[in-house]
Design an enzyme around this catalytic site. Structure first.
Site, PDB file in Angstrom:
ATOM      1  N   LYS A  83       0.865  -1.190   0.000  1.00 22.86           N
ATOM      2  CA  LYS A  83       0.000   0.000   0.000  1.00 22.86           C
ATOM      3  C   LYS A  83       0.896   1.234   0.000  1.00 22.86           C
ATOM      4  O   LYS A  83       1.787   1.365   0.860  1.00 22.86           O
ATOM      5  CB  LYS A  83      -0.852  -0.044   1.275  1.00 22.86           C
ATOM      6  CG  LYS A  83      -2.202   0.613   1.189  1.00 22.86           C
ATOM      7  CD  LYS A  83      -2.959   0.270   2.477  1.00 22.86           C
ATOM      8  CE  LYS A  83      -4.286   0.901   2.588  1.00 22.86           C
ATOM      9  NZ  LYS A  83      -4.855   0.695   3.943  1.00 22.86           N
TER      10      LYS A  83
HETATM   11  O1  G3P Z   1      -7.759   1.571   5.539  1.00 21.65           O
HETATM   12  C1  G3P Z   1      -7.817   2.889   5.939  1.00 21.65           C
HETATM   13  C2  G3P Z   1      -9.157   3.532   5.948  1.00 21.65           C
HETATM   14  O2  G3P Z   1     -10.184   2.629   5.883  1.00 21.65           O
HETATM   15  C3  G3P Z   1      -9.224   4.544   7.058  1.00 21.65           C
HETATM   16  O3  G3P Z   1     -10.435   4.671   7.676  1.00 21.65           O
HETATM   17  O4  G3P Z   1     -11.846   5.336   9.570  1.00 21.65           O
HETATM   18  O5  G3P Z   1      -9.425   5.994   9.558  1.00 21.65           O
HETATM   19  O6  G3P Z   1     -11.045   7.070   8.003  1.00 21.65           O
HETATM   20  P1  G3P Z   1     -10.697   5.840   8.758  1.00 21.65           P
END
Ligand code: G3P
Length: 218
Positions: A83
């Site tokens: 990633k």
């Molecule tokens: O994989 C990363 C992404 O899903 C982040 O999510 O909840 O930190 O905005 P969040």
């Protein structure tokens, strides 16, 4: 639609994997930090538990650093996807790793143009963060619709991986649009399973069965 779990929590990964629900895992530095402990051990263990793609994120920000880290992370398991953030160096690393046969997930995508560039650089997955757009009053799911349309126009092979999912309706909307993958925090996947009428229905079935047993004994 494939379902990935967006976590580094081994207990949740094992639990949902045992139900046959998981096509893959996405992690990031914040999710690994949340679990604590040795991140390398955790990442290696996840690649052993899960058969599908496991995204492991680089923390280097320069091209050479991303390439070194990408090669190191790839050794953790055959199913590792590297990633990288959508930056100039990230796209260059995406192109090089892809040419070497190492799949790449381009993350931190917030616009259709960024998604197009990730696809042009050969990414296997592009990760638009819909919840974070919703958080600032922009239409996260609208971004998925736009990317879906653009990728269809040009037959781009890059898969749309809907990330930063906040609630079960995001999953329904992503499925209706035809997103390739949703990556879900464990609590969202748990909520998808639940319905109050299921709980009430099961309670009533068991109570009626108990009544029937009692009447047979009296
Ligand atoms: O994989 C990363 C992404 O899903 C982040 O999510 O909840 O930190 O905005 P969040």
């Amino acid at each position: 639609m494939k379902i990935f779990l967006d976590t580094a929590n081994l207990q949740s990964i094992r639990m949902y994997n045992d139900m046959g629900l998981l096509d893959g895992i996405t992690t990031n530095p914040s999710l690994l930090a949340k679990e604590g402990g040795d991140p390398q051990k955790a990442m290696e263990e996840i690649t052993r538990i899960i058969k599908g793609d496991v995204s492991l994120e680089v923390v280097a920000t320069d091209y050479e650093g991303m390439m070194d880290e990408g090669h190191r992370l790839k050794k953790y398991g055959q199913n590792v996807v590297i990633k990288v953030p959508i930056t100039a160096d990230g796209l260059k690393a995406c192109k090089s790793l892809t040419q070497e046969g190492i799949p790449v997930n381009v993350t931190l995508v917030f616009s259709p143009n960024q998604a197009v560039l990730a696809a042009k650089a050969g990414a296997k997955y592009v990760s638009p963060f819909i919840g974070r757009l919703d958080d600032i009053g922009q239409d996260g799911m609208g971004l998925i619709e736009e990317i879906k349309q653009i990728f269809a126009n040009y037959n781009f092979k890059t898969q749309i991986l809907v990330a930063s999912v906040r609630h079960p309706m995001h999953v329904v909307q992503a499925a209706k649009i035809g997103a390739d993958v949703v990556t879900l925090p464990p609590d969202v996947l748990g909520k998808m399973l639940k319905h109050p009428l299921t709980d009430i229905g099961l309670k009533n079935f068991l109570a009626d069965w108990e009544k029937l047993k009692q009447s047979n004994h009296s």
